[in-house]
Structure formats: C-alpha cells, structure tokens
Write a protein that holds these residues in place. Structure first.
Motif, PDB file in Angstrom:
ATOM      1  N   SER A 158       0.734  -1.233   0.038  1.00 55.09           N
ATOM      2  CA  SER A 158       0.048   0.056  -0.016  1.00 55.09           C
ATOM      3  C   SER A 158       0.820   1.222   0.035  1.00 55.09           C
ATOM      4  O   SER A 158       1.941   1.198   0.720  1.00 55.09           O
ATOM      5  N   ALA A 159       0.456   2.186  -0.890  1.00 55.38           N
ATOM      6  CA  ALA A 159       1.380   3.526  -0.699  1.00 55.38           C
ATOM      7  C   ALA A 159       1.061   4.436   0.590  1.00 55.38           C
ATOM      8  O   ALA A 159       2.047   4.916   0.854  1.00 55.38           O
ATOM      9  N   THR A 160      -0.208   4.252   1.025  1.00 52.70           N
ATOM     10  CA  THR A 160      -0.212   5.079   2.509  1.00 52.70           C
ATOM     11  C   THR A 160      -0.378   4.390   3.622  1.00 52.70           C
ATOM     12  O   THR A 160      -0.774   3.205   3.550  1.00 52.70           O
ATOM     13  N   LEU A 161       0.166   4.851   4.753  1.00 54.66           N
ATOM     14  CA  LEU A 161       0.161   4.150   5.851  1.00 54.66           C
ATOM     15  C   LEU A 161      -1.198   4.290   6.715  1.00 54.66           C
ATOM     16  O   LEU A 161      -1.423   4.734   7.516  1.00 54.66           O
ATOM     17  N   GLU A 162      -2.223   3.687   5.880  1.00 56.62           N
ATOM     18  CA  GLU A 162      -3.562   3.668   6.519  1.00 56.62           C
ATOM     19  C   GLU A 162      -3.767   2.305   7.253  1.00 56.62           C
ATOM     20  O   GLU A 162      -4.940   1.723   7.164  1.00 56.62           O
ATOM     21  N   LYS A 312     -15.710  16.717  -2.184  1.00 47.65           N
ATOM     22  CA  LYS A 312     -14.305  17.090  -1.806  1.00 47.65           C
ATOM     23  C   LYS A 312     -13.495  15.879  -1.796  1.00 47.65           C
ATOM     24  O   LYS A 312     -13.843  14.757  -1.087  1.00 47.65           O
ATOM     25  N   ILE A 313     -12.455  15.804  -2.434  1.00 48.79           N
ATOM     26  CA  ILE A 313     -11.476  14.600  -2.422  1.00 48.79           C
ATOM     27  C   ILE A 313     -10.763  14.503  -0.975  1.00 48.79           C
ATOM     28  O   ILE A 313     -10.614  15.340  -0.218  1.00 48.79           O
ATOM     29  N   SER A 314     -10.299  13.230  -0.428  1.00 47.38           N
ATOM     30  CA  SER A 314      -9.471  13.005   0.732  1.00 47.38           C
ATOM     31  C   SER A 314      -7.955  13.703   0.622  1.00 47.38           C
ATOM     32  O   SER A 314      -7.610  14.042  -0.407  1.00 47.38           O
ATOM     33  N   SER A 317      -5.919  11.444  -1.413  1.00 47.34           N
ATOM     34  CA  SER A 317      -5.842  11.514  -2.691  1.00 47.34           C
ATOM     35  C   SER A 317      -5.392  12.846  -3.150  1.00 47.34           C
ATOM     36  O   SER A 317      -4.774  12.972  -4.399  1.00 47.34           O
ATOM     37  N   ALA A 318      -5.477  13.891  -2.267  1.00 46.78           N
ATOM     38  CA  ALA A 318      -4.850  15.416  -2.636  1.00 46.78           C
ATOM     39  C   ALA A 318      -3.340  14.877  -2.772  1.00 46.78           C
ATOM     40  O   ALA A 318      -2.438  15.582  -3.566  1.00 46.78           O
ATOM     41  N   ASP A 319      -2.800  14.193  -1.781  1.00 45.19           N
ATOM     42  CA  ASP A 319      -1.300  13.952  -1.846  1.00 45.19           C
ATOM     43  C   ASP A 319      -0.868  13.161  -3.157  1.00 45.19           C
ATOM     44  O   ASP A 319       0.094  13.495  -3.553  1.00 45.19           O
ATOM     45  N   ALA A 346     -11.307  14.025   4.967  1.00 51.34           N
ATOM     46  CA  ALA A 346     -11.290  12.588   5.312  1.00 51.34           C
ATOM     47  C   ALA A 346      -9.706  12.181   4.955  1.00 51.34           C
ATOM     48  O   ALA A 346      -9.183  12.690   4.108  1.00 51.34           O
ATOM     49  N   LEU A 347      -9.094  11.257   5.691  1.00 48.92           N
ATOM     50  CA  LEU A 347      -7.861  10.936   5.361  1.00 48.92           C
ATOM     51  C   LEU A 347      -7.800  10.109   4.036  1.00 48.92           C
ATOM     52  O   LEU A 347      -6.587  10.287   3.355  1.00 48.92           O
ATOM     53  N   SER A 348      -8.631   9.216   3.703  1.00 52.33           N
ATOM     54  CA  SER A 348      -8.598   8.328   2.723  1.00 52.33           C
ATOM     55  C   SER A 348     -10.089   8.366   2.156  1.00 52.33           C
ATOM     56  O   SER A 348     -11.087   8.648   2.689  1.00 52.33           O
TER      57      SER A 348
END
Length: 839
Positions: A158-162, A312-314, A317-319, A346-348
């Motif tokens: 995974s790309a994000t540490l969610e 609105k995107i998370s 997603s903005a990153d 939202a975070l993701s």
DNA sequence: GAGCACTGC
C-alpha cells in the motif's frame, strides 16, 4: 536503473519477515519498484517453494505492462516464467511462477477452486485503492489461510500508511516500509476561504499566474468534462497562444488522450479528471493545480439508485495528485482550498465496499457457502442496509431462497461475470429464445460508452442510421453491428462518433457470454426475435425500475417505489408511456441541483407487466382502495403499486379514487392525479415559506380559503405559476402570488429567489419553515451557516447559505431522515392539515 | 435547457 530501486534495500528483510510470519504489510509509495521487484525477490529467495506467486493489480494495463517488464528483466518469454491474465487475455502457462492478474480474475479463480491449489503467495498491490474486488479477495484469502491453507503467504502493499484500520485484520503480521524516489513537491494552500467564484476561474488564475514561475508542464485537476471545458476557456483568455491547453478524461477518443499524455514540443497545460491521478501518468509536470473536487459514484441502498455527485477529495487523494508534480523534477502543487479545510477532510477515500451496489458480491459470497454475511471477515464491513438491499434484490431475481441460501437459479446466474440483473436477463432469454441479443446487451453495458458525446449533426446522423426502435439498447446494438460489419475501422467509427475500441471489446465480450451460455446449455442460435421479446428479458432483470411518463410532453417519469426521474432527452423510448430503465443515476446538474436520470430505457406495455407479474398486479388493484370504507387504506409496498394506480386512474376518470382525493379524505400527494396535488401543495408552501423568511415582502400566510382557491384553480387545468398568475378569476390569490414573483431569479425556476440581503436561496419543498424544527435538523446534521431545507420526494436536500459562499448542498437519503426528523415534521403537518388522512 | 468520475470479472 532498476539497480537503484529503493526496494532492493529491503530484500533480505522481506524474506526474513515472511519466514517469521505468513502475512506482510509493505508500505511503499508509487515508484519504489515494489510491483516489479517484490515478486522476483520472493521467487529468487526461494520463498515460493514449488508454487506460484499471484500479483493483484487494479488495472489491466498495469498487469500487462508489469508482466512484460519483469519478463524482460528476467530475460524470459512473456507467458513462461512470468505471465499475466486479464479478462479475455491469458498469457500464462504451467511454467508461470509470477502471474499478474486483475482483481476480478482472482475472485473468479476462487469460485472455481476455493483452496487455490498451486498458489503459494498472493501479493495485493495498490491495496490503498480499496476496490471492492480487492477487499473481498483479501478477506477470502485470510479466511483460506486461517482454515485450509496455513502455508499460504499474503503480502499487502500500500502507498499510504492507513494501516491503522488494516492491521487488526492482518494481525499478527510483519510491517516493512520503503521510501519512494519522487522529487519534493511544495504544497501551497489558499490563505483564506475562496471568494464566491466558479472553480474554473480560480484554477485558471492560479495556473496563469504561475505559468512563468514553473519550468515544466502544468496539470490541472477538475471533477469532470464540463468543468474541464470551462477551465480551458478561461485559460485561453488568460494565456492566449503561449502554450497548448489540452483536455484529458476517460470519454475522450484515444488519439486525444495520447496528445495530452505524450511528449510535445513546447509547454502545455493539461486539464484532467481523476484519470491522471492513478491511471495515466504524465511526465514533465512541475506544477499541479488541484480543485480538490471529484465526482464520486455511490449507490444509495435506501432508494436503490446510483448517485454521482461532486465531492471534496480526501487528503490521501490530494497527496497523490500533488505527487504528479514531482515525477521528473522538484515541483509545486497549488490547492484551491485552505489548510483549515484540508485538516477537516477525510484521510482517505471511502472504500468501494461502503459505496457500491453489493448484489454481485453478495451472490458470490453466498455461493461460497457464507450464510451469515454480518459475521464475514470484512476488511471494512459494508452498511447493513446495503447488504439488505442486495439480498432483497437477489431474492426478487430468484437467486436466493427465503432462508437466504443460494438457489439453483442463483448458481446458474453466477456463471455469468455480470451484475445479477443481467445474469437474470440471460436466463429469461433462454425462454424467449434471444440469448444472442441478451449477450450483446450485457456486453454493451460492460464497456465504456460506445457512443461518444458528439455534435448535433453527428447525433442526428446516428439517429438516422441506428434509430427507429423503442429501446436505447437497440440503438447501441445497431451501432455495434454497423461497426462490426466495418471491422471496427477507426475512420468509419469516428465519423459517427462510435468508440471503435469499445465496440471491439463489446463484441469480444458477447462471444465470451455466448460461450458461457452454450456451456450452460442455453440455445444460442441466430434468431431475430421481435423487439418485445427482448424487452421482456430486460424487464425480468429490472422489474423494480419500471417507470411511467407523467405526460407525453415531459421527460419526467414516476418510477416504482415512489421514485421520480427524468428520461434522457435523446432516448429511443421517448414515445413510450411505460418503460423500463436499466440505468438510474442521480447526478448534480450544472445548477447544482440533484437530478435523477433514466438511462438505457426500453419501451414496454402494461400487458407484459400483467403477464409477467400477475401477483403484483392483483394485489395492487384489489387492496389500495377500500370500497366499503370509501377510502384508501395502507398497503405494504408492492412492486407496481404506484404505477398501477396511475394507469387505472387514466383509464377511469374521475373514479372513486379521484373523488376521495378531492373530498379531502386522502392525504394530498399520496395519489397522483395528473399532478395537481403536488402543484397545489408546492405553491402553498412556497408562498408561506417566502412570507416567513422574508417578512419584508409583505406576504400574508395563505389561509384555508386561499388555499382552496388555488387548489380549484389548479384542478381546472392550471399547471404552472404563470397559469395561476394570469388567471383573472381569483384576484385575491393573484395578488398574493405576484410579490413573490418579483423576487424570483429565473421565471423558469420559480423556486429560486433572492433574499432581501442579496443572497440567493431556493425552495424545492419546504415543510420546515418552523425555526425550531429547522434548528433541530441543523443540529442533527451538524451544519453551520444559515440553513434552508428543501425536501424532494426521496431525498432531503439542505441548502446552506453561509456568508459569502455559494450555496452548499448536502443530500441525505430519506432513510435517516424518516427515523430521526420526520416524526416532528409530520406532527406539524397534521396540525396544519387536520382534514387530511395520513397514510 | 442540457445535463455523467474511474476501474473491473
């Protein structure tokens, strides 16, 4: 180049971790080389034993390209040691040790062979995208590992540490992290809340003012094609011919997309949708301008329709979008929202499982023998109401028995890799002897749209050649046949706005479906069934999406279960008064209002409904009007209840129902008699509402007498504001309504008006002018700002008019609304209309 | 008075 990949630093750790524990979570951003290297590390390190490593990819193109690259790196033929499998394209062999597949392929494999013989490791790549199929495959793989295959190894990348929410499901698991190799991107937020201006203007301002300050290309993210076109116009005004400005979105012909993505002489600005966020990469971008918006698809289980609204995107997603500015050099990203807004996002993104229709998923889980869906090992549990909706649809389609167990029909349906509605259509087609046509219809809905949005002339020409039927499907079918006869030649197809690649794909899918049908013993010979036989097949899959046109001159339709929508303007079913829509989507119109659109419509006849669903008809006709009491009684909602009422009423005017309604015994709005009920109520509410919120307009509230006047007037045939206003017979009512009109913004949209403060507001239906109630609802939804409430029939829309902002809209399904706030509104209305009976 | 993101079996 690959020698420098950051992932190499982790090879020994990866092998050691998998030796300690069969589950590994690897966090590594795009560009770390994980997708090509991790499978090779496992193979070369001996971690695969004699088995195979399956690598899950969210996209076909990625699966194919990765397999190709890894095969090259290992100097072997594609399909040998390294292969890939995507729909209709399997390049692998018994020797294949590393197999790249798309997510749906693995799920199908699990259905055929639940213990996944010969698979030693599954790698879930890009898991942060949280596609429905990815989620389900991981759940089932974890299940398998816990039961029959303790030797199975699972690697989640995974790309994000969610990982916070993921870890409890994987635990015990090893966790490793790797760095990417992207260049730094400076992120700039707006210093203050944006002014009240369209997003394309702010985006164009930002891009134009930084044009000289950034060396490379500029990428602008917009939510859709319309906003893209507006942005491009603004950019042209500001920059003229100083650079090329190119649109990029999914519906564009491939040649246009290549222009935007490819290298070019001179600088360019690409204005794109989300395709550029994950699916396509553009090198050379050093500035990203991000609107922070995207159109997000959801399925509303309460109403059984799909929605597509701008949201609105998370932050994640903005990153990802910002990262697009740092692929080849350091870059910059301008976000058109404030840091304060950002911190509240939202975070993701919401995982698909919480957003989409689950019918197909539920059917496959039932086939796997999972009886209790609530206790399934969900990575993220879906909404209970979404599960219930899926189960009830499957039950209606005959795929599940009353006890929730899959039926033989359900098992047959599952053979077709399509939504259960279309699978049901296949089975009906067996009886109607039109399997070939059904296969074509199903195939056409699986590809991206066959007919491109075109200019008027092309559309007229298409109509000339493919029109003439009573179904939107027949237009598509003719267009596909036409393209097939011309061998899907690019030039021919383009002339009529046909997407050649979609046509080719649909044609191959039809073959796949026909093969499945043959395997099941369905007759697939070439017949040319009359159109009505095909229409009945469609009806079998979409009986809960039957709609009735309100009148010949309008596109407005009543849909069963009390829903409403607009038939698309160019629909081939326009002449039919009764139709079935295979697609119901609620979108955000350009004026910001939600609109329910009926797509892929087919004209049907009432007699077919009676034949196919005799029970539904019987019950609706018999029980809705209780003659002994001369009033309407409450009935459990049945499939065609609303529509049958209308059909009957059209036949037998004025009839006992109409009399009951006119006598005020029945709640206005419960029966639809040519629309007069709604019209009356809406006018009364509008005037009263205007009078309350704008006391300076001097509108006295309408009393019983005035109300009666307007009601009579409308009964006499007036259907719109102008009719009422122009009528001279009721000067009193007229004098009440006229001042209201002065504050209307647009006479075609009389519900829009301007407040004395200069702010604009809008009423759709306002039962809650009571300030106390308004406050309650405001509190309930946790919203700031001045609040107006508008209730359409099926959704509650809140228009929030915060100072110096455009109206913000929040739509909630009525499910929440009914349980929490409706009782209070109902009380109020009962007090207001004591003479009416409430059902 | 016209309206619609992206994937995928």
């Amino acid at each position: 180049m690959s020698a420098s990949l950051p992932i190499y630093d982790l090879d020994e750790e990866i092998l050691a971790a998998l030796n300690r524990c069969p589950r590994l979570l690897l966090q590594a951003p795009t560009g770390s080389g994980k997708s090509t290297q991790v499978p090779q590390i496992l193979l070369d390190g001996g971690a695969l034993g004699n088995g195979r490593c399956i690598v899950l990819q969210p996209r076909r193109l990625a699966a194919r390209m990765l397999a190709k690259r890894v095969a090259e790196e290992r100097a072997c033929a594609l399909g040998g040691e390294v292969g890939y499998q995507i729909r209709l394209d399997n390049v692998s062999s018994r020797e294949t040790r590393i197999l790249y597949v798309t997510e749906g392929i693995l799920l199908r494999q699990m259905l055929a062979d639940p213990s996944l013989q010969g698979v030693s490791t599954i790698v879930f790549d890009e898991f942060h995208e949280r596609h429905l199929h990815g989620d389900i495959s991981l759940s089932r793989a974890l299940d398998l590992q816990a039961s029959r295959r303790p030797d199975l190894r699972l690697v989640v990348m995974s790309a994000t540490l969610e990982t916070g929410s993921l870890m409890p499901h994987l635990a015990p698991a090893e966790v490793l992290r790797s760095e990417g190799r992207a260049f730094p991107v400076e992120i700039v937020h707006l210093p203050y809340e944006p002014r009240d201006e369209p997003v394309w203007e702010s985006a164009a301002d930002a891009a134009a003012s930084h044009f000289e300050k950034t060396p490379g290309d500029i990428l602008v993210f917009m939510p859709g094609a319309y906003e893209i076109q507006r942005t491009i116009r603004e950019l042209q005004n500001r920059l003229g011919s100083r650079c090329r400005i190119l649109p990029l979105h999914g519906e564009l012909p491939a040649i246009e997309q290549d222009k935007a993505v490819g290298r070019s002489h001179g600088r360019k600005i690409i204005v794109s949708t989300n395709v550029a966020e994950t699916s396509l990469t553009i090198d050379g971008v050093t500035l990203v301008v991000d609107s922070g918006l995207a159109r997000i698809a959801r399925h509303d289980p309460a109403r059984g329709i799909n929605t597509l609204f701008i949201e609105k995107i998370s932050a994640a997603s903005a990153d990802q979008r910002a990262g697009r500015a740092g692929r080849t050099a350091p870059g910059m990203c301008i976000r058109l929202w404030t840091a304060r807004d950002h911190s509240r996002r939202a975070l993701s993104e919401t995982p698909e499982i919480k957003r989409l229709d689950l019918a197909e998923t539920v059917l496959s889980l039932k086939a796997a023998g999972i009886r209790d869906l609530e206790s399934f090992r969900w990575i993220e549990p879906p909404e209970p109401v979404a599960l219930a909706r899926a189960e009830s649809l499957l039950h209606d389609l005959g795929a599940l028995a009353v006890d929730g167990v899959i039926t033989p029909v359900g098992l047959r349906m599952l053979q077709f890799p399509v939504h259960p509605r279309y699978a049901r259509m296949f089975l009906e087609a067996e009886a109607c002897d039109c399997v070939r046509e059904a296969a074509l219809i199903a195939a056409l809905t699986q590809t991206r749209s066959l007919l491109l949005r075109s200019d008027r002339k092309t559309e007229d020409e298409r109509q000339e050649i493919f029109g003439g039927g009573t179904s939107d499907f027949s237009v598509l079918m003719r267009a596909l046949e036409w393209a097939r006869e011309r061998d899907f030649r690019m030039a021919d197809c383009r002339a009529l706005g046909i997407h050649a690649e979609s046509a080719r794909q649909a044609s191959r899918l039809q073959e796949q479906f026909l093969q499945i049908a043959r395997d099941l013993g369905l007759p697939t010979g070439a017949t040319s069934p009359p159109e009505d036989r095909l229409a009945r097949c469609i009806l079998a899959g979409f009986a809960d999406q039957v709609a009735l046109r309100k009148a010949a001159g309008t596109l407005l339709c009543d849909i069963v279960h009390g829903r409403r929508g607009l038939l698309t303007r160019q629909s081939a079913a326009q002449d039919a008064s009764l139709l079935v829509a295979a697609e119901i989507t609620e979108i955000e119109g350009r004026d910001g209002d939600p609109k329910v659109l009926l797509g892929l419509a087919t004209g049907i006849e009432e007699a077919w409904l009676r034949e196919m669903f005799p029970d539904d008809f019987q019950e609706s006709a018999e029980y809705l009007f209780d003659k002994s009491q001369n009033r309407v009684v409450q009935r459990r909602s049945r499939r065609f209840r609303d529509l049958v009422l209308e059909i009957r009423d059209r036949d037998a005017a004025p009839g006992p129902l109409a009399s009951a309604c006119l006598a005020g015994q029945v709640r206005i709005g419960a029966l639809r008699l040519n629309g007069w009920d709604d019209a009356v109520e809406q006018w009364i509410h509008r005037v009263n509402f205007l009078g309350r919120i704008c006391p300076d307009l001097g509108l006295p509230p309408l009393g019983e007498e005035e109300r009666e006047h307007i009601r009579l007037l409308v009964c006499e045939g007036a259907t719109c504001y102008r009719d009422i206003k122009d009528a001279s017979v009721l000067p009193h009512a007229r004098s009440l309504l006229e001042p209201a009109q002065q504050h209307m913004v647009d006479r075609h949209a009389p519900e829009r008006f301007e407040l004395p403060s200069g702010r604009r507001a809008k009423i759709v239906y306002s039962e809650s002018a009571d300030p106390h109630l308004s406050a309650r609802i405001q509190d309930f939804f946790g919203l700031d700002g001045e609040l107006r409430i508008a209730q359409a029939r099926h959704a509650l829309t809140l228009h929030i008019l915060a100072p110096s902002q455009r109206p913000v809209q929040v739509t909630r399904s009525l499910a929440t609304f009914w349980t929490e706030t409706y009782p209070s509104i109902k009380n109020q209305l009962q007090r207001q209309y004591p003479r009416h009976e409430w059902i």
